[in-house]
Design an enzyme around this catalytic site. Structure first.
Site, PDB file in Angstrom:
ATOM      1  N   CYS A 251      -4.984 -15.494   3.587  1.00  0.00           N
ATOM      2  CA  CYS A 251      -3.835 -14.600   3.485  1.00  0.00           C
ATOM      3  C   CYS A 251      -3.285 -14.453   2.073  1.00  0.00           C
ATOM      4  O   CYS A 251      -3.850 -14.976   1.117  1.00  0.00           O
ATOM      5  CB  CYS A 251      -2.778 -15.008   4.495  1.00  0.00           C
ATOM      6  SG  CYS A 251      -3.293 -14.579   6.184  1.00  0.00           S
TER       7      CYS A 251
ATOM      8  N   GLU B 250       8.795  -8.983  -1.643  1.00  0.00           N
ATOM      9  CA  GLU B 250       8.160  -7.767  -1.156  1.00  0.00           C
ATOM     10  C   GLU B 250       9.194  -6.899  -0.442  1.00  0.00           C
ATOM     11  O   GLU B 250      10.101  -7.413   0.203  1.00  0.00           O
ATOM     12  CB  GLU B 250       7.024  -8.105  -0.187  1.00  0.00           C
ATOM     13  CG  GLU B 250       5.833  -8.731  -0.873  1.00  0.00           C
ATOM     14  CD  GLU B 250       4.672  -8.980   0.068  1.00  0.00           C
ATOM     15  OE1 GLU B 250       3.576  -9.216  -0.431  1.00  0.00           O
ATOM     16  OE2 GLU B 250       4.871  -8.944   1.306  1.00  0.00           O
TER      17      GLU B 250
ATOM     18  N   SER C 171       4.718  -5.090  -0.031  1.00  0.00           N
ATOM     19  CA  SER C 171       3.688  -5.611   0.848  1.00  0.00           C
ATOM     20  C   SER C 171       2.498  -4.671   0.812  1.00  0.00           C
ATOM     21  O   SER C 171       2.637  -3.472   0.545  1.00  0.00           O
ATOM     22  CB  SER C 171       4.234  -5.694   2.274  1.00  0.00           C
ATOM     23  OG  SER C 171       3.194  -5.786   3.205  1.00  0.00           O
TER      24      SER C 171
END
Length: 611
Positions: free
Chosen positions: A122, A491, A517
């Site tokens: 991730c 973000e 993001s």
């Protein structure tokens, strides 16, 4: 020839104590002298992209040992940006990248490991491990957990694909009932793996293929598919071979810095632009290049963005295409093949798995090879069953998508756009540059002018959007959210998602010294450098000031005369560069330490010690 690093702890009478401790971990007489390979895992039950990694580290370890190495596994932290989003938890996301890089360095150097297999997935984990690999410069292979399957829900008598962003948008859209929101929520993230679109995690895992540090298919093979197991098995065997080539044959070509060269970084950025990757990849590639001591800068990204077309559009740019569809079309090797056909790659450089990228493309690009194995590999399909188990299904499409005219991956001649999927804008508002994901911007707003609506934090911007303070034509400006000002460079997925939910996705712009993001789309301009906390012009914008955005010409301009800007700067210097309103934000010692050393987004937001 360089000696095995591990001999420092395994050889010599004076290391009897260290050997005693190694024996306590399971090593035997015959193991001393074998390469010790660090299996750098990132399993956690907090993150769907990592929840299935627990047993995969030991899978790799068994393969390493069957190939003649000694495997020693350890774990790094992993933050789920989606769960950390929308509250102060997001302050910790980007700084965690540095902690991950440091923790890998600490463990590998403290125990004198000879090489590494990095099991990531991730948003900040792959970049953190990449930074560590280039910092340490010992043999490495990356293998990630793989993408999540796209969610699916029956909607108005048809099946609609979903992802995390759909749930966020629906939750703030009054047109959806509570029952509809729950249906989307339950379907948006159906399996283990990194979120299913071309968001930051998948973008970075794709880029490891272009950098030459992972096996073909690493970026696109679904986490649930049985085919992905082969990547872990091969990584275990490959890393032992790379270690022996370096330490026993003095072959420096296998080292990360010999593979991830300036040309490889150009290739990676070229891929990123062509596939409309997350803007966060700019931060991470700049940071990784600095670890490799490569002079790869925003100027290089700007140069590449002007000549690379968009060959692939994936969610969030389009809602119907996800990573499973990219894989079906030939994956990253398929995109790289089209870029090579267009003369946009350097293919003479090596990879961990092939003598050159050119040879890799000849073998793995589905439009160049008739290999039954390769075509079968890229026919891997989603299973359609919710699960947290890796390699749990074997479904396949009937054939691979090789349509380069109207398919998921296009040729340069049939590109979605001849202008790249990412762009660097410059102007008096961003003298060191800012980034926009053009692949997610509607053509109607590539040029945009409007009044600034000023917010001193993401939280206040969210309230402003939800309370109806933003009108069509406005520019939402969020500042003091940069690496230092946040700190941590949050973000802005919630603000962009809420603009969509209010029907303003194509009617407004959003500008910030924070970041976005990978799930963000629309006219979202981030990484404004210098940031407000460093005295950037974004800190001098006032309510109602007109800002002109011109993506085709790569310009962003605050329509205020120089004399007025100078007056405002003098006033701000006297008052101090800080938010005009108090923010209810607890800044811990850990975050203060990051802020004290953080550089601007234009330098990858890496840390720099004071002179």
């Amino acid at each position: 020839m360089p000696p095995y690093r591990s001999r420092t702890t395994t050889h010599g009478r004076n290391m009897a104590g260290a050997r005693g401790l190694w024996r306590a971990t399971g090593m035997k007489d015959e193991d001393f002298g074998k390469p010790i390979i660090a299996v750098v895992n990132s399993f956690t039950q907090f993150v769907p992209g990592h929840v299935h990694l627990k047993d995969l580290g030991q899978l790799v370890a068994r393969e390493i040992e069957s190939a003649g190495g000694v495997a020693k596994e350890f774990n790094t932290i992993a933050v789920d940006d989606g769960i950390a989003m929308g509250h102060d938890g997001m302050l910790y996301s980007l700084p965690s990248r540095e902690l991950i890089a440091d923790s890998v360095e600490y463990m590998v150097n403290a125990h004198c490991a000879d090489a590494m297999v990095c099991i990531s997935n991730c948003d900040k984990i792959t970049p953190g491990m990449l930074m560590a690999a280039l910092r340490l410069n010992i043999p490495v292979v990356f293998v990630s957990g793989g993408p999540m399957e796209a969610g699916k829900v029956v909607w108005e008598d048809s099946v609609k694909k979903l992802d995390l962003v759909d749930a966020m948008v629906a939750a703030a859209d009054d047109h959806y009932t509570d029952e509809q929101v729950k249906a989307i929520e339950r379907s948006a993230c159906p399996t283990c793996g990194s979120c299913s679109g071309m968001f930051t995690a998948n973008s970075m895992n794709c880029l490891t293929e272009a950098l030459g540090l992972s096996l073909p298919g690493n970026g696109s093979t679904l986490a649930t598919h049985a085919d992905r197991k082969r990547l872990f098995v091969e990584a275990g065997h490959l890393i032992v071979d790379l270690a022996r080539r370096y330490y026993e044959q003095d072959d420096e070509s296998v080292l990360p810095r010999s593979i991830a060269t300036f040309s490889a970084f150009e290739n990676a950025m070229t891929l990123d632009i062509a596939m409309g990757g997350s803007t966060n990849t700019v931060l991470h590639l700049l940071a990784a290049a600095q670890e490799a001591e490569i002079d790869f800068t925003m100027a290089d990204i700007d140069r590449l963005s002007r000549r690379v077309p968009v060959l692939c559009k994936v969610a969030p740019a389009v809602s119907s295409v996800h990573m499973e569809d990219v894989h079906h079309a030939g994956g990253i090797m398929g995109i790289l093949g089209q870029l090579d056909n267009a003369g946009l790659l350097t293919t003479s450089i090596p990879t961990v798995h092939s003598e050159t990228l050119a040879k890799a493309l000849d073998h793995w690009d589905v439009t160049r090879t008739n290999s039954e194995m390769v075509h079968k590999f890229y026919s891997a399909a989603p299973g359609g069953v919710p699960t947290q188990v890796a390699f749990s299904q074997e479904r396949r499409f009937d054939k691979v998508d090789t349509d380069r005219e109207k398919g998921v991956i296009r040729s340069k001649e049939h590109a979605f756009s001849q202008d790249g999927g990412l762009a660097v804008l410059y102007g008096n508002l961003a003298e060191d540059g800012c980034i926009v994901k053009t692949a997610g911007v509607d053509d109607s707003i590539l040029k945009f002018s409007g009044p600034a609506r000023i917010f001193e934090s993401q939280d206040s911007a969210v309230l402003g959007i939800l309370n109806g303070k933003i009108k069509p034509g406005d520019i939402v400006l969020i500042r003091y959210e940069g690496p230092r000002g946040g700190p941590g460079m949050q973000e802005m997925l919630y603000p962009t998602s809420y603009l969509k939910s209010k029907g303003l996705g194509k009617a407004c712009a959003l500008i910030t010294d924070g970041r976005f993001s990978g799930g963000s789309s629309g006219l979202s301009i981030g990484h404004v450098s210098p940031e407000a906390a460093e005295g950037g012009t974004i800190g001098l914008v006032r309510e109602g000031d007109i800002i002109d955005i011109d993506i085709p010409n790569r310009k962003i301009h605050l329509a205020v005369d120089d004399a007025t800007v100078a007056e405002r700067r003098a006033e701000q210097d006297a008052a101090g560069w800080k938010p005009a309103e108090e923010r209810k934000r607890k800044i811990s010692t850990a975050l203060k330490a990051y802020a004290a050393m953080a550089t601007s987004a234009a330098r990858g937001a890496v840390r720099k010690l004071p002179d």
